[in-house]
Write a protein that holds these residues in place. Structure first.
Motif, short mmCIF file in Angstrom:
data_model
loop_
_atom_site.label_atom_id
_atom_site.label_comp_id
_atom_site.label_asym_id
_atom_site.label_seq_id
_atom_site.Cartn_x
_atom_site.Cartn_y
_atom_site.Cartn_z
N ASP A 248 0.86 -1.12 -0.21
CA ASP A 248 0.10 -0.35 0.06
C ASP A 248 0.68 1.54 -0.22
O ASP A 248 0.21 2.24 -0.96
N GLN A 249 1.14 1.31 0.74
CA GLN A 249 2.88 2.26 0.96
C GLN A 249 3.88 2.66 0.01
O GLN A 249 3.27 3.44 -0.33
N LEU A 250 4.24 1.36 -0.68
CA LEU A 250 4.70 1.77 -1.93
C LEU A 250 4.38 1.89 -3.48
O LEU A 250 4.89 2.82 -4.26
N CYS A 251 3.26 1.88 -3.34
CA CYS A 251 2.22 2.31 -4.26
C CYS A 251 1.37 3.58 -4.12
O CYS A 251 1.70 4.69 -5.36
N ALA A 252 1.87 3.79 -3.06
CA ALA A 252 1.27 5.56 -2.59
C ALA A 252 2.69 6.39 -3.14
O ALA A 252 2.58 7.33 -3.77
N VAL A 253 3.57 6.09 -2.79
CA VAL A 253 4.72 6.73 -2.86
C VAL A 253 4.90 6.44 -4.43
O VAL A 253 5.75 7.44 -5.77
N ALA A 254 4.47 5.63 -5.42
CA ALA A 254 5.23 5.15 -6.87
C ALA A 254 3.71 6.07 -7.62
O ALA A 254 3.81 5.60 -8.64
N GLU A 255 2.85 6.11 -7.07
CA GLU A 255 1.02 7.16 -7.43
C GLU A 255 0.87 6.18 -8.22
O GLU A 255 0.85 6.29 -9.43
N VAL A 256 0.44 4.83 -7.81
CA VAL A 256 0.27 4.11 -8.94
C VAL A 256 -0.97 3.17 -8.21
O VAL A 256 -0.77 3.45 -6.82
N SER A 257 -1.65 1.99 -8.73
CA SER A 257 -3.12 1.13 -8.21
C SER A 257 -2.40 0.18 -7.95
O SER A 257 -1.29 -0.19 -8.43
N LYS A 258 -2.50 -0.38 -6.65
CA LYS A 258 -2.06 -1.89 -6.48
C LYS A 258 -2.60 -2.92 -8.21
O LYS A 258 -1.29 -3.86 -7.58
N ARG A 259 -3.68 -2.61 -8.79
CA ARG A 259 -3.75 -3.05 -9.77
C ARG A 259 -2.57 -2.98 -10.61
O ARG A 259 -2.55 -4.07 -11.09
N THR A 260 -2.31 -2.09 -10.83
CA THR A 260 -1.44 -1.64 -11.83
C THR A 260 0.04 -2.14 -11.49
O THR A 260 0.93 -2.87 -12.00
N ALA A 261 0.34 -1.78 -9.72
CA ALA A 261 2.10 -3.35 -9.17
C ALA A 261 1.78 -4.29 -9.97
O ALA A 261 2.93 -4.58 -10.08
N TYR A 262 0.50 -4.89 -9.19
CA TYR A 262 0.44 -6.61 -9.75
C TYR A 262 0.46 -6.52 -10.81
O TYR A 262 1.03 -8.03 -11.68
N GLN A 263 0.17 -6.01 -12.16
CA GLN A 263 0.35 -5.99 -13.38
C GLN A 263 1.77 -5.79 -14.15
O GLN A 263 2.20 -6.79 -14.30
N HIS A 264 2.58 -5.25 -12.90
CA HIS A 264 3.77 -5.44 -14.01
C HIS A 264 4.73 -6.47 -12.77
O HIS A 264 5.86 -6.42 -13.30
N PHE A 265 4.58 -6.27 -11.89
CA PHE A 265 4.70 -7.27 -10.60
C PHE A 265 4.21 -7.57 -10.26
O PHE A 265 2.94 -7.52 -9.71
N GLY A 266 4.66 -9.68 -10.67
CA GLY A 266 3.04 -10.44 -9.77
C GLY A 266 3.25 -10.34 -8.55
O GLY A 266 2.37 -11.09 -8.15
N GLY A 267 3.63 -9.94 -7.91
CA GLY A 267 4.19 -9.60 -6.19
C GLY A 267 5.08 -9.28 -6.07
O GLY A 267 6.08 -8.92 -6.69
N LYS A 268 4.93 -8.96 -4.44
CA LYS A 268 6.71 -8.42 -4.18
C LYS A 268 7.86 -8.98 -4.42
O LYS A 268 8.67 -8.31 -4.22
N ASP A 269 7.14 -10.40 -3.99
CA ASP A 269 9.02 -11.46 -3.70
C ASP A 269 9.27 -10.83 -5.71
O ASP A 269 10.68 -10.90 -5.79
N GLU A 270 8.66 -11.13 -6.47
CA GLU A 270 9.09 -10.28 -8.18
C GLU A 270 9.64 -8.89 -7.82
O GLU A 270 10.93 -8.97 -8.58
N LEU A 271 9.25 -8.02 -7.55
CA LEU A 271 9.40 -6.69 -7.48
C LEU A 271 10.33 -6.39 -6.58
O LEU A 271 11.64 -5.49 -6.63
N VAL A 272 10.82 -7.19 -5.32
CA VAL A 272 12.07 -7.04 -4.61
C VAL A 272 13.63 -8.11 -5.75
O VAL A 272 14.89 -7.48 -5.35
N ALA A 273 12.83 -8.97 -6.46
CA ALA A 273 14.51 -9.29 -6.99
C ALA A 273 14.39 -8.55 -7.95
O ALA A 273 15.70 -7.90 -8.45
N GLU A 274 13.63 -7.84 -8.81
CA GLU A 274 14.52 -6.65 -9.81
C GLU A 274 14.43 -5.83 -9.46
O GLU A 274 15.44 -5.35 -9.63
N TYR A 275 14.35 -5.26 -7.66
CA TYR A 275 15.03 -4.45 -7.11
C TYR A 275 16.75 -4.49 -7.02
O TYR A 275 16.99 -4.07 -7.06
#
Length: 196
Positions: free
Chosen positions: A40-67
């Motif tokens: 929730d916080q990450l999406c707020a800072v990125a100014e995207v919806s959770k739906r958009t975040a999950y469209q780009h990254f299947g989940g937080k695990d995938e986001l952490v790996a890409e990070y």
């Protein structure tokens, strides 16, 4: 544009959303840690919806790996590819790290996640192995008798200095550099004195 096409602040989504998410993850994971940062916080800072975040990254695990993939894909090239330094000088220059540099994100991720099967843990392991291999390649170029051993020793010393600097809140890299110089001197035959 319908409401569904807008992000949480009414801005149009899509363009640059992936980069904003990654940028927000770099900021928040560094400041608060991976476990301390919610989607929730990450999406707020990125100014995207959770739906958009999950469209780009299947989940937080995938986001952490890409990070983690984004940090240093060239494995210390800013030092080890320098042509103005000898191989020995490049090995020592790896330890020339400002004390204000944050702890290695790969170490942070491995400690926080505490799951060897997590995709980010695997990436952190692969990266750390690549660092040792890259140091070994430079040690080989410098004429080290056992470049793989020297590469492993320097990689361990580098990680240890980073962790100790963070824990003690004091710069331990000058001491690590002195230890690295001894290791390098012991590993490189005297016939390579011209590389010093």
């Amino acid at each position: 544009m319908t409401e569904l096409e807008k992000g949480p602040k009414g801005q149009r989504r899509g363009r640059g959303a992936r980069e904003r998410i990654l940028s927000a993850s770099q900021q928040l994971f560094r400041e608060q840690g991976i476990n301390g940062t919610g989607m929730d916080q990450l999406c707020a800072v990125a100014e995207v919806s959770k739906r958009t975040a999950y469209q780009h990254f299947g989940g937080k695990d995938e986001l952490v790996a890409e990070y983690l993939r984004r940090f240093d894909p060239s494995v210390l090239s800013y030092v080890l590819d320098r042509t103005d330094l000898t191989p020995r000088q490049r090995l020592l220059a790896v330890f020339d790290i400002p004390p204000t540099t944050p702890l290695c994100p790969y170490i942070n991720a491995a400690v926080e996640l505490n799951d060897p099967q997590h995709p980010a843990s695997q990436y952190a392991r692969d990266y750390k192995k690549a660092v040792a291999a890259r140091l070994a390649d430079t040690a080989r170029e410098a004429g080290a008798a056992d470049p793989e051993q020297l590469g492993e020793q320097l990689a361990l010393l580098l990680d240890g200095a980073a962790a100790r600097t963070r824990v003690l809140n004091a710069d331990t890299f000058p001491t690590a550099t002195a230890i690295a110089a001894v290791l390098i001197d012991n590993a490189i035959p005297a016939t390579h004195d011209d590389d010093r």
